[in-house]
Enzyme design. Structure first.
Site, mmCIF file in Angstrom:
data_model
loop_
_atom_site.group_PDB
_atom_site.id
_atom_site.type_symbol
_atom_site.label_atom_id
_atom_site.label_comp_id
_atom_site.label_asym_id
_atom_site.label_seq_id
_atom_site.Cartn_x
_atom_site.Cartn_y
_atom_site.Cartn_z
ATOM 1 N N HIS A 133 -6.569 -6.943 9.724
ATOM 2 C CA HIS A 133 -7.857 -7.179 9.047
ATOM 3 C C HIS A 133 -8.896 -7.722 10.039
ATOM 4 O O HIS A 133 -9.644 -8.637 9.720
ATOM 5 C CB HIS A 133 -7.681 -8.177 7.891
ATOM 6 N N ASP B 124 -9.811 -10.491 -9.448
ATOM 7 C CA ASP B 124 -10.741 -9.381 -9.227
ATOM 8 C C ASP B 124 -10.368 -8.220 -10.158
ATOM 9 O O ASP B 124 -11.108 -7.242 -10.270
ATOM 10 C CB ASP B 124 -10.731 -8.919 -7.766
ATOM 11 N N TYR C 193 -4.748 -12.502 -9.521
ATOM 12 C CA TYR C 193 -5.776 -11.681 -8.848
ATOM 13 C C TYR C 193 -6.906 -11.419 -9.843
ATOM 14 O O TYR C 193 -6.904 -10.434 -10.567
ATOM 15 C CB TYR C 193 -5.148 -10.383 -8.319
ATOM 16 N N ASP D 295 -12.853 -10.246 7.926
ATOM 17 C CA ASP D 295 -12.044 -9.102 7.499
ATOM 18 C C ASP D 295 -12.540 -7.840 8.192
ATOM 19 O O ASP D 295 -13.496 -7.885 8.971
ATOM 20 C CB ASP D 295 -12.060 -8.956 5.961
ATOM 21 N N TRP E 141 -11.091 -11.259 -4.802
ATOM 22 C CA TRP E 141 -11.507 -10.304 -3.765
ATOM 23 C C TRP E 141 -12.787 -9.610 -4.226
ATOM 24 O O TRP E 141 -12.990 -9.411 -5.431
ATOM 25 C CB TRP E 141 -10.391 -9.288 -3.510
ATOM 26 N N TRP F 205 1.672 -13.894 -2.467
ATOM 27 C CA TRP F 205 0.757 -13.008 -3.210
ATOM 28 C C TRP F 205 1.437 -11.751 -3.712
ATOM 29 O O TRP F 205 1.081 -11.203 -4.730
ATOM 30 C CB TRP F 205 -0.474 -12.666 -2.370
ATOM 31 N N ASP G 242 -1.607 -11.075 6.517
ATOM 32 C CA ASP G 242 -1.205 -10.015 5.585
ATOM 33 C C ASP G 242 -1.559 -8.641 6.129
ATOM 34 O O ASP G 242 -2.429 -8.492 6.992
ATOM 35 C CB ASP G 242 -1.896 -10.214 4.224
ATOM 36 N N GLU G 243 -0.882 -7.628 5.596
ATOM 37 C CA GLU G 243 -1.262 -6.221 5.751
ATOM 38 C C GLU G 243 -1.656 -5.872 7.190
ATOM 39 O O GLU G 243 -2.765 -5.402 7.436
ATOM 40 C CB GLU G 243 -2.420 -5.902 4.793
ATOM 41 N N GLU H 49 -14.319 -6.482 -3.287
ATOM 42 C CA GLU H 49 -14.677 -5.068 -3.045
ATOM 43 C C GLU H 49 -15.678 -4.557 -4.083
ATOM 44 O O GLU H 49 -16.605 -3.821 -3.761
ATOM 45 C CB GLU H 49 -13.426 -4.182 -3.098
ATOM 46 N N ARG I 132 -16.247 -8.566 1.877
ATOM 47 C CA ARG I 132 -16.538 -7.230 1.309
ATOM 48 C C ARG I 132 -17.938 -7.238 0.706
ATOM 49 O O ARG I 132 -18.693 -6.296 0.869
ATOM 50 C CB ARG I 132 -15.484 -6.858 0.274
HETATM 51 C C1 ACM Z 1 -3.915 -9.810 0.004
HETATM 52 O O1 ACM Z 1 -4.237 -9.594 -1.175
HETATM 53 N N1 ACM Z 1 -3.980 -8.840 0.905
HETATM 54 C C2 ACM Z 1 -3.487 -11.116 0.441
#
Ligand code: ACM
Ligand code: ZN
Length: 535
Positions: A268, A433, A431, A207, A482, A405, A331-332, A484, A178
């Protein structure tokens, strides 16, 4: 991070000290025992050891010598001395010895500081490294200075220490996708991790918003996939060449840190799809994602090209990273495009993937995807995989380690199935961030609130696993940073510290020895060390 108050108090004490003890500074933050993470056992004895221009290292093996040279170099920078390393015992010396019979684990050590000598013993060079880090933390914090500091009494209290980590995996995750993290800043981060005995850096290299690792067979991954158009219409870019990756892997290894690379699949992946659109279900042209959040366009699980692509990518990635693990993300991954894709649906039919009461056919298809990649990485490269906890959905790959997570449930489920797990729950403060101070006055972040005390309080072994005797499958713990909202590396450091030091203590110190009030006290000293590293 030095406060005005501590500088004033320090200056006063310094003047007072100079009447009675000669011209040496006795800064308040250097008083007492300030080791982070707290050792398993530390007994303070009478007296102190004084580092002097006559101090020398004695090291029993070539590997021990390398560790000694690492610390001698730093001591020489800070003190201006010329401390040497040899295999001969020295008076007023620091001895590093490998002792395979020592009653500690592979990362453990013993440390004996007496008025005349310092002795570190360990089964491995890594244990010697950690014993020396403890010794460095017994010396004044200025020992981490990059330039000679005068007027410091370089003394360490006499102690007897026996120590080993609680967890084998003590990690932090960095996200250069990011917002990019230049090589020099990654190294600076590694320097701090090493001070506090953190031994894994999980590097999230790909990503939707950017592909950050050079792959020679697919040059467009970086020519196209590493660039996005940011809000102001300007191009944002950055990637690591394979030479830079090698340089960082070596730099980390010199500090006994293993890098776990992450190549996301099957979601991702928009940056890769922008470079090679045929990798998605529809094959339509696109660009790396310019907003945060989760992208619907993912790798097609029906075509063969994405599998061949990933195999080629791993053929270049695996040899760059000597550690046993590769993180495959997982993930996601929204399933909307797979639901509509004739090839994905054909794969579901051909592989006999059927929905059941827990999982859709598309979740089973993701499991098929991950298991194929696991098999390839294991058979071709001898690597094990780690994946985010979504890899549990639709069936876990046989030897996968789960990174939990979304709470601890994934880690608990994995351990109950006999799999190893690493705990990194956002709900448990991992986390980092998220805000660590009042959101009204802090720089913008993703949200949440994880002050230092909350991070420190996290315990990676849930009671349910302790009760069933499965807690040993919790391999360790990690914080995730993370990026962002980490527009620059100052913000990255601002979010990381001092919370990474809390992670260090969670990962190393036995639960019964953790003490937040005392951690706060020791932090005064640690923050000066971070100052010396220009954090
Ligand atoms: C995550 O925070 N998407 C692993
Ligand atoms: Zn498809």
């Amino acid at each position: 991070m030095k406060t005005l108050l501590s500088l004033c108090v320090g200056a006063t004490l310094c003047i007072l000290a100079s009447c009675s003890e000669g011209p040496t500074k006795q800064m308040p933050y250097n008083q007492g025992i300030n080791v982070i993470p707290t050792p398993v056992s530390l007994v303070q004895n009478e007296g102190s050891f004084k580092l002097s221009k006559n101090t020398a290292f004695s090291a029993s093996t070539p590997e021990a010598k390398t560790v000694a040279e690492y610390f001698a170099a730093q001591m020489n920078l800070a003190t201006g001395y010329q401390i040497t390393v040899s295999d001969k015992a020295a008076s007023n010396g620091i001895t590093l010895a490998i002792d395979e019979a020592l009653d500690v684990n592979n990362e453990g050590y013993t440390l004996d500081v007496t008025p005349k000598s310092v002795t570190v013993k360990a089964k491995t060079p890594q244990g010697l490294f950690y014993g020396m880090q403890t010794f460095m933390q017994l010396l004044p914090a200025e020992i981490e200075s990059p330039a000679a500091v005068s007027g410091i009494a370089w003394t360490a209290p006499c102690v007897t220490v026996k120590d080993e980590p609680r967890f084998e995996y003590r990690g932090i995750m960095l996200d250069p996708c990011r917002h990019f993290i230049p090589v020099e800043n990654v190294k600076k981060h590694l320097d701090v991790l090493a001070l506090f005995k953190i031994n894994r850096m999980h590097w999230h290299l790909t990503d939707d918003q950017g592909w950050r690792i050079e792959i020679k067979k697919y040059p467009k991954l970086t020519e196209v996939g590493s660039k996005r158009i940011d809000g102001e219409g300007t191009e944002y870019s950055g990637f690591y060449t394979q030479d830079q990756i090698k340089e960082i892997v070596k730099y980390a290894a010199d500090r006994f840190i293993t890098i776990v690379p992450e190549i996301e699949l099957p979601g991702h992946e928009l940056a890769a799809i922008s470079a090679y659109p045929e990798l998605s279900c529809k094959g339509e042209p696109t660009t790396p994602r310019i907003i945060w959040g989760v992208e619907d366009i993912v790798l097609c699980a029906g075509k063969e090209e994405p599998f061949e692509f990933l195999q080629d990518v791993f053929d270049e990635v695996a040899p760059l990273f000597p550690g046993e693990y590769i993180h495959i993300g997982g993930d996601e991954c929204p399933k909307s495009s797979w639901k509509e894709c004739p090839l994905c649906q054909k794969r579901i039919r051909e592989e006999g993937l059927k929905a059941d009461k827990n999982h859709s056919a598309e979740e089973k298809l993701q499991s098929y995807f991950v298991q194929r990649m696991e098999k390839y990485l294991s058979e071709k490269h001898g690597k094990k995989i780690i994946g985010w906890d979504e890899i549990l959905e639709g069936g876990l790959a046989p030897s996968a380690t789960v990174m939990s997570w979304r709470g601890e449930e994934g880690g608990i489920a994995a351990a109950n199935m006999g799999h190893e797990a690493i705990m990194t729950p956002g709900s448990g403060g991992m986390y980092i961030d998220q805000f660590q101070g009042d959101p009204k006055i802090e720089p913008v972040s993703i949200g949440g609130y994880d002050p230092l005390s909350r991070v420190y309080a996290y315990n990676p072994t849930p009671d349910t696993l302790v009760a069933t005797g499965k807690a040993n499958l919790i391999k360790g713990v990690q914080t995730n940073l993370w990026s962002e909202y980490m527009y620059n590396t100052d913000l990255l450091e601002y979010r990381a510290y001092p919370r990474v030091l809390a992670l260090a203590e969670i990962g190393w110190t036995p639960l019964t020895r953790k003490d937040y009030k005392d951690f706060e006290r020791r932090l005064d000293n640690a923050l000066v060390r971070l100052d010396e590293l220009n954090i």
